[in-house]
Scaffold this motif. Sequence first.
Motif, PDB file in Angstrom:
ATOM      1  N   THR A   1      -7.076  -3.308  -4.302  1.00 42.44           N
ATOM      2  CA  THR A   1      -6.758  -4.005  -3.062  1.00 42.44           C
ATOM      3  C   THR A   1      -7.872  -4.980  -2.695  1.00 42.44           C
ATOM      4  N   LEU A   2      -9.108  -4.543  -2.845  1.00 38.69           N
ATOM      5  CA  LEU A   2     -10.240  -5.402  -2.539  1.00 38.69           C
ATOM      6  C   LEU A   2     -10.262  -6.630  -3.442  1.00 38.69           C
ATOM      7  N   GLU A   3      -9.978  -6.437  -4.716  1.00 41.90           N
ATOM      8  CA  GLU A   3      -9.936  -7.570  -5.644  1.00 41.90           C
ATOM      9  C   GLU A   3      -8.859  -8.569  -5.249  1.00 41.90           C
ATOM     10  N   MET A   4      -7.691  -8.073  -4.874  1.00 42.81           N
ATOM     11  CA  MET A   4      -6.607  -8.966  -4.467  1.00 42.81           C
ATOM     12  C   MET A   4      -6.983  -9.741  -3.203  1.00 42.81           C
ATOM     13  N   ILE A   5      -7.616  -9.085  -2.256  1.00 43.36           N
ATOM     14  CA  ILE A   5      -8.030  -9.754  -1.020  1.00 43.36           C
ATOM     15  C   ILE A   5      -9.057 -10.838  -1.324  1.00 43.36           C
ATOM     16  N   LEU A   6      -9.998 -10.553  -2.219  1.00 42.59           N
ATOM     17  CA  LEU A   6     -11.005 -11.554  -2.583  1.00 42.59           C
ATOM     18  C   LEU A   6     -10.380 -12.743  -3.296  1.00 42.59           C
ATOM     19  N   ILE A   7      -9.428 -12.492  -4.193  1.00 42.04           N
ATOM     20  CA  ILE A   7      -8.752 -13.590  -4.897  1.00 42.04           C
ATOM     21  C   ILE A   7      -7.994 -14.465  -3.903  1.00 42.04           C
ATOM     22  N   ILE A   8      -7.283 -13.849  -2.974  1.00 48.88           N
ATOM     23  CA  ILE A   8      -6.538 -14.606  -1.969  1.00 48.88           C
ATOM     24  C   ILE A   8      -7.491 -15.416  -1.091  1.00 48.88           C
ATOM     25  N   ALA A   9      -8.629 -14.828  -0.721  1.00 48.08           N
ATOM     26  CA  ALA A   9      -9.609 -15.537   0.108  1.00 48.08           C
ATOM     27  C   ALA A   9     -10.165 -16.755  -0.629  1.00 48.08           C
ATOM     28  N   VAL A  10     -10.432 -16.610  -1.911  1.00 51.68           N
ATOM     29  CA  VAL A  10     -10.942 -17.743  -2.700  1.00 51.68           C
ATOM     30  C   VAL A  10      -9.882 -18.832  -2.809  1.00 51.68           C
ATOM     31  N   LEU A  11      -8.629 -18.442  -3.044  1.00 53.24           N
ATOM     32  CA  LEU A  11      -7.554 -19.430  -3.125  1.00 53.24           C
ATOM     33  C   LEU A  11      -7.386 -20.184  -1.806  1.00 53.24           C
ATOM     34  N   ILE A  12      -7.453 -19.482  -0.701  1.00 48.00           N
ATOM     35  CA  ILE A  12      -7.337 -20.137   0.605  1.00 48.00           C
ATOM     36  C   ILE A  12      -8.495 -21.106   0.821  1.00 48.00           C
ATOM     37  N   ALA A  13      -9.706 -20.703   0.418  1.00 41.61           N
ATOM     38  CA  ALA A  13     -10.869 -21.581   0.568  1.00 41.61           C
ATOM     39  C   ALA A  13     -10.707 -22.845  -0.277  1.00 41.61           C
TER      40      ALA A  13
ATOM     41  N   VAL B   1     -21.415  11.466   0.017  1.00 35.23           N
ATOM     42  CA  VAL B   1     -21.747  10.048  -0.062  1.00 35.23           C
ATOM     43  C   VAL B   1     -21.625   9.561  -1.501  1.00 35.23           C
ATOM     44  N   LYS B   2     -22.106  10.341  -2.459  1.00 26.85           N
ATOM     45  CA  LYS B   2     -22.014   9.950  -3.873  1.00 26.85           C
ATOM     46  C   LYS B   2     -20.561   9.857  -4.325  1.00 26.85           C
ATOM     47  N   SER B   3     -19.738  10.815  -3.924  1.00 26.90           N
ATOM     48  CA  SER B   3     -18.327  10.774  -4.335  1.00 26.90           C
ATOM     49  C   SER B   3     -17.605   9.597  -3.682  1.00 26.90           C
ATOM     50  N   PHE B   4     -17.969   9.265  -2.438  1.00 25.17           N
ATOM     51  CA  PHE B   4     -17.370   8.105  -1.774  1.00 25.17           C
ATOM     52  C   PHE B   4     -17.770   6.820  -2.490  1.00 25.17           C
ATOM     53  N   TRP B   5     -19.022   6.733  -2.912  1.00 21.74           N
ATOM     54  CA  TRP B   5     -19.532   5.540  -3.598  1.00 21.74           C
ATOM     55  C   TRP B   5     -18.828   5.344  -4.937  1.00 21.74           C
ATOM     56  N   LYS B   6     -18.505   6.428  -5.634  1.00 29.71           N
ATOM     57  CA  LYS B   6     -17.876   6.347  -6.956  1.00 29.71           C
ATOM     58  C   LYS B   6     -16.356   6.212  -6.875  1.00 29.71           C
ATOM     59  N   ASP B   7     -15.776   6.407  -5.702  1.00 29.94           N
ATOM     60  CA  ASP B   7     -14.323   6.331  -5.536  1.00 29.94           C
ATOM     61  C   ASP B   7     -13.859   4.892  -5.746  1.00 29.94           C
ATOM     62  N   GLU B   8     -12.936   4.687  -6.679  1.00 33.28           N
ATOM     63  CA  GLU B   8     -12.451   3.350  -7.012  1.00 33.28           C
ATOM     64  C   GLU B   8     -10.990   3.153  -6.610  1.00 33.28           C
ATOM     65  N   GLU B   9     -10.483   3.980  -5.747  1.00 33.72           N
ATOM     66  CA  GLU B   9      -9.074   3.945  -5.394  1.00 33.72           C
ATOM     67  C   GLU B   9      -8.673   2.638  -4.706  1.00 33.72           C
ATOM     68  N   GLY B  10      -9.495   2.116  -3.815  1.00 32.26           N
ATOM     69  CA  GLY B  10      -9.161   0.894  -3.088  1.00 32.26           C
ATOM     70  C   GLY B  10      -9.659  -0.371  -3.762  1.00 32.26           C
ATOM     71  N   LEU B  11     -10.170  -0.255  -4.969  1.00 33.45           N
ATOM     72  CA  LEU B  11     -10.774  -1.397  -5.635  1.00 33.45           C
ATOM     73  C   LEU B  11      -9.748  -2.481  -5.950  1.00 33.45           C
TER      74      LEU B  11
END
Length: 62
Positions: free
Chosen positions: A21-33, A9-19
Amino acid sequence: MMTTMLGNVKSFWKDEEGLGTLEMILIIAVLIAVVLLFKDKIQEVVEALIKTAGEKSQEVFE
């Protein structure tokens, strides 16, 4: 057994590999809004620009 699960669980929490992608999705969501909130104003501005460009191009060809 519990320490292994806790370690996983700790290693999963510290994993930043998909970060990224998440940032890009959030930016796109804000732009659409923003586009949805200001859709009418954006449409007015674009139509005014197109109209102005059309009038100026007619002046050039006259």
